[in-house]
Design a protein around this motif. Structure first.
Motif, PDB file in Angstrom:
ATOM      1  N   GLU A  21       0.808  -1.221   0.000  1.00 44.10           N
ATOM      2  CA  GLU A  21       0.000   0.000   0.000  1.00 44.10           C
ATOM      3  C   GLU A  21       0.843   1.273   0.000  1.00 44.10           C
ATOM      4  N   GLU A  22       2.107   1.182  -0.412  1.00 43.30           N
ATOM      5  CA  GLU A  22       3.023   2.320  -0.290  1.00 43.30           C
ATOM      6  C   GLU A  22       2.541   3.544  -1.062  1.00 43.30           C
ATOM      7  N   LEU A  23       2.063   3.361  -2.301  1.00 37.01           N
ATOM      8  CA  LEU A  23       1.681   4.513  -3.116  1.00 37.01           C
ATOM      9  C   LEU A  23       0.485   5.270  -2.540  1.00 37.01           C
ATOM     10  N   PRO A  24      -0.637   4.612  -2.225  1.00 32.15           N
ATOM     11  CA  PRO A  24      -1.723   5.385  -1.610  1.00 32.15           C
ATOM     12  C   PRO A  24      -1.330   5.961  -0.257  1.00 32.15           C
ATOM     13  N   ALA A  25      -0.499   5.264   0.505  1.00 29.57           N
ATOM     14  CA  ALA A  25      -0.066   5.793   1.800  1.00 29.57           C
ATOM     15  C   ALA A  25       0.733   7.078   1.615  1.00 29.57           C
ATOM     16  N   GLN A  26       1.605   7.112   0.605  1.00 24.82           N
ATOM     17  CA  GLN A  26       2.371   8.326   0.331  1.00 24.82           C
ATOM     18  C   GLN A  26       1.451   9.470  -0.063  1.00 24.82           C
ATOM     19  N   TYR A  27       0.485   9.179  -0.926  1.00 24.49           N
ATOM     20  CA  TYR A  27      -0.447  10.230  -1.357  1.00 24.49           C
ATOM     21  C   TYR A  27      -1.223  10.775  -0.157  1.00 24.49           C
ATOM     22  N   ILE A  28      -1.721   9.890   0.684  1.00 23.61           N
ATOM     23  CA  ILE A  28      -2.539  10.301   1.825  1.00 23.61           C
ATOM     24  C   ILE A  28      -1.728  11.126   2.818  1.00 23.61           C
ATOM     25  N   THR A  29      -0.531  10.675   3.158  1.00 19.54           N
ATOM     26  CA  THR A  29       0.262  11.420   4.141  1.00 19.54           C
ATOM     27  C   THR A  29       0.683  12.781   3.597  1.00 19.54           C
ATOM     28  N   GLU A  30       0.986  12.858   2.299  1.00 15.88           N
ATOM     29  CA  GLU A  30       1.316  14.158   1.713  1.00 15.88           C
ATOM     30  C   GLU A  30       0.108  15.094   1.741  1.00 15.88           C
ATOM     31  N   ALA A  31      -1.080  14.560   1.447  1.00 16.68           N
ATOM     32  CA  ALA A  31      -2.294  15.378   1.493  1.00 16.68           C
ATOM     33  C   ALA A  31      -2.575  15.859   2.918  1.00 16.68           C
ATOM     34  N   LEU A  32      -2.364  15.004   3.897  1.00 14.71           N
ATOM     35  CA  LEU A  32      -2.571  15.406   5.284  1.00 14.71           C
ATOM     36  C   LEU A  32      -1.589  16.512   5.685  1.00 14.71           C
ATOM     37  N   ARG A  33      -0.340  16.382   5.272  1.00 17.48           N
ATOM     38  CA  ARG A  33       0.642  17.420   5.592  1.00 17.48           C
ATOM     39  C   ARG A  33       0.250  18.755   4.969  1.00 17.48           C
ATOM     40  N   ARG A  34      -0.182  18.732   3.717  1.00 13.45           N
ATOM     41  CA  ARG A  34      -0.585  19.981   3.048  1.00 13.45           C
ATOM     42  C   ARG A  34      -1.758  20.634   3.761  1.00 13.45           C
ATOM     43  N   ALA A  35      -2.660  19.801   4.290  1.00 12.55           N
ATOM     44  CA  ALA A  35      -3.848  20.324   4.970  1.00 12.55           C
ATOM     45  C   ALA A  35      -3.575  20.707   6.421  1.00 12.55           C
ATOM     46  N   GLY A  36      -2.370  20.433   6.899  1.00 12.20           N
ATOM     47  CA  GLY A  36      -2.039  20.739   8.284  1.00 12.20           C
ATOM     48  C   GLY A  36      -2.700  19.816   9.278  1.00 12.20           C
ATOM     49  N   VAL A  37      -2.996  18.576   8.859  1.00 11.89           N
ATOM     50  CA  VAL A  37      -3.636  17.600   9.741  1.00 11.89           C
ATOM     51  C   VAL A  37      -2.563  16.667  10.301  1.00 11.89           C
ATOM     52  N   ASP A  38      -2.506  16.567  11.613  1.00 18.86           N
ATOM     53  CA  ASP A  38      -1.528  15.684  12.245  1.00 18.86           C
ATOM     54  C   ASP A  38      -1.892  14.221  12.005  1.00 18.86           C
ATOM     55  N   TYR A  39      -0.866  13.377  11.911  1.00 21.71           N
ATOM     56  CA  TYR A  39      -1.112  11.946  11.752  1.00 21.71           C
ATOM     57  C   TYR A  39       0.056  11.177  12.350  1.00 21.71           C
ATOM     58  N   GLY A 196      -9.250  10.264  11.102  1.00 21.67           N
ATOM     59  CA  GLY A 196      -9.312   9.597   9.800  1.00 21.67           C
ATOM     60  C   GLY A 196      -8.328   8.443   9.831  1.00 21.67           C
ATOM     61  N   VAL A 197      -8.805   7.251   9.556  1.00 24.70           N
ATOM     62  CA  VAL A 197      -7.978   6.050   9.676  1.00 24.70           C
ATOM     63  C   VAL A 197      -7.910   5.360   8.314  1.00 24.70           C
ATOM     64  N   PHE A 198      -6.680   5.081   7.880  1.00 24.16           N
ATOM     65  CA  PHE A 198      -6.446   4.462   6.581  1.00 24.16           C
ATOM     66  C   PHE A 198      -5.666   3.177   6.834  1.00 24.16           C
ATOM     67  N   THR A 199      -6.313   2.048   6.593  1.00 27.44           N
ATOM     68  CA  THR A 199      -5.767   0.765   7.042  1.00 27.44           C
ATOM     69  C   THR A 199      -5.176  -0.043   5.896  1.00 27.44           C
ATOM     70  N   ARG A 200      -4.459  -1.096   6.290  1.00 34.00           N
ATOM     71  CA  ARG A 200      -3.763  -1.964   5.353  1.00 34.00           C
ATOM     72  C   ARG A 200      -4.361  -3.379   5.371  1.00 34.00           C
ATOM     73  N   ALA A 201      -4.188  -4.059   4.246  1.00 32.52           N
ATOM     74  CA  ALA A 201      -4.502  -5.488   4.128  1.00 32.52           C
ATOM     75  C   ALA A 201      -5.917  -5.834   4.570  1.00 32.52           C
ATOM     76  N   GLU A 202      -6.863  -4.969   4.233  1.00 31.85           N
ATOM     77  CA  GLU A 202      -8.262  -5.280   4.539  1.00 31.85           C
ATOM     78  C   GLU A 202      -8.758  -6.451   3.707  1.00 31.85           C
ATOM     79  N   GLU A 203      -8.342  -6.480   2.438  1.00 33.63           N
ATOM     80  CA  GLU A 203      -8.860  -7.496   1.526  1.00 33.63           C
ATOM     81  C   GLU A 203      -8.370  -8.898   1.885  1.00 33.63           C
ATOM     82  N   GLY A 204      -7.316  -8.991   2.662  1.00 31.70           N
ATOM     83  CA  GLY A 204      -6.844 -10.297   3.085  1.00 31.70           C
ATOM     84  C   GLY A 204      -7.587 -10.852   4.279  1.00 31.70           C
ATOM     85  N   GLY A 205      -8.317  -9.996   5.001  1.00 36.86           N
ATOM     86  CA  GLY A 205      -9.046 -10.445   6.187  1.00 36.86           C
ATOM     87  C   GLY A 205      -9.158  -9.372   7.256  1.00 36.86           C
ATOM     88  N   LEU A 206      -9.332  -8.112   6.834  1.00 40.46           N
ATOM     89  CA  LEU A 206      -9.465  -6.979   7.781  1.00 40.46           C
ATOM     90  C   LEU A 206      -8.241  -6.856   8.689  1.00 40.46           C
TER      91      LEU A 206
END
Length: 374
Positions: A21-39, A196-206
């Motif tokens: 999930e590296e690519l969507p994780a990078q996009y999400i964390t960059e978007a959060l940083r731009r918006a000033g949202v801590d994560y 806001g929670v963005f999780t990994r490996a849901e399709e394998g079994g949550l």
């Protein structure tokens, strides 16, 4: 709302499978940083964003949860231009029995095209207890070591009138809707803590959600809202708005958490009487609300009515079906963004069931007293 579509378009260019999930994780964390949202990242790589209450918290904390992965394959063997891959998650059975265009996603982001071919060891494409293998013919020798993600070579993102078509609406639409809502809440403020929670490996079994719930990363009083794209079922219509999800294929959810959403719908309709929303038990699959419910959280859900669920043009178990982009309505997606943002800001003032039912009038009380004939 154009920005919300831009977010979804951007995430669409970030292919992912369980554990990759590296690519969507990078996009999400960059978007959060731009918006000033801590994560923060938990020990399993789940992303947990937090917009604190603008004042002393006065309501129930709310967490919107979506997953970053999508069903696909994992390359386990490579020799020259040939490879073997195993299914990750609920891929269409047709992708194991027919030749389907795919690409290997290299660590540097390159997409190496190929096509799947049936594997002689895959006797039953629907046997989830087996490895469900496919052979892959690649267009070039790639010189990379497995494991590597392999995904369907379908459109990242395409607008078709009021329809969004993507390789992975599920669950990039949930991730995008949460990002858009968090940006709005960060700009306007909320009476309660919003996650806001963005999780990994849901399709394998949550897996990501289950481990996070087990660790009680979120405060136990938090109302969990799973944000998913779920297969259209009888009683649900595309274009009739996002669905307030009362349950999934395994569990029913909690009215206490659902009140966060129903209060938000009432608030929106106070200024937009034509706002569309549906309510249904979406039994076509299992979502992350179930993972948090099993750990003692109160849960509810929002679902975007989805066509071609898991890229199956008929149904997932059909070996004679096809593979194509998933699709949702633009209006349903944008309505979902509005619903999430409103829910975040209204979560302290949700009405209870008695308030929503209304009072019992005196004449009804009197008639019941007078008509008891036993």
């Amino acid at each position: 709302m154009e920005h919300a579509l831009k977010i979804l378009r951007g995430l669409g260019s970030c292919p992912a499978t369980p554990f990759f999930e590296e690519l969507p994780a990078q996009y999400i964390t960059e978007a959060l940083r731009r918006a000033g949202v801590d994560y923060q990242l938990d020990e399993f790589g789940n992303i947990v964003a937090h917009v604190p209450a603008a004042v002393e918290p006065s309501g129930t904390p709310v967490a919107f949860v979506a997953h970053m992965d999508h069903p696909g394959f994992e390359v386990v063997e490579i020799e020259g231009t040939g490879a073997v891959a195993r299914a990750m998650g609920g891929v269409p059975a047709a992708s194991l029995t027919k030749s389907v265009p795919v690409f290997v996603l290299a660590p540097d982001g390159r997409r190496i095209p190929g096509v799947t071919e049936p594997h002689e060891d895959t006797v039953d494409p629907n046997d989830r207890s087996s490895e469900r293998l496919v052979r892959v013919r690649l267009d070039e020798t790639i010189g990379l070591e497995p494991p590597l993600p392999l995904v369907f070579d379908l459109a990242d993102f395409a607008l078709d009138g009021d329809m969004i078509r993507m390789r992975a609406v599920d669950d990039l639409a949930g991730c995008a809707a949460i990002l858009a809502a968090l940006e709005r809440v960060a700009a306007t403020g909320s009476a309660t803590d919003v996650y806001g929670v963005f999780t990994r490996a849901e399709e394998g079994g949550l897996f990501g959600a289950r481990l996070m719930a087990e660790a009680a990363t979120l405060p136990k009083e938090t109302a969990i809202v799973s944000v998913e794209s779920s297969s259209v079922i009888p009683g649900v219509t595309q274009g009739a708005g996002p669905v307030i999800r009362t349950g999934d294929a395994l569990t029913t959810f909690d009215s206490e958490a659902e009140r966060v959403l129903t209060a938000a719908v009432a608030s929106i309709r106070g200024r937009e009487p034509e706002f569309k929303a549906q309510r249904q038990l979406m039994s076509g699959g299992v979502c992350e609300a179930t993972a948090f419910s099993s750990a003692g959280y109160v849960v509810t859900g929002v679902a975007f009515p989805l066509g071609n669920y898991h890229n199956a043009t008929t149904v997932i178990p059909d070996p004679e079906g096809g593979v194509a982009e998933e699709y949702i309505r633009v209006s349903d997606y944008l309505g979902g963004v509005e619903l999430l943002a409103e829910a975040a800001m209204q979560s302290g003032g949700a009405q209870g069931v008695p308030s929503r039912l209304g009072g019992v009038t005196d004449d009804v009380r009197e008639r019941l007293r007078d008509s008891k004939g036993w």
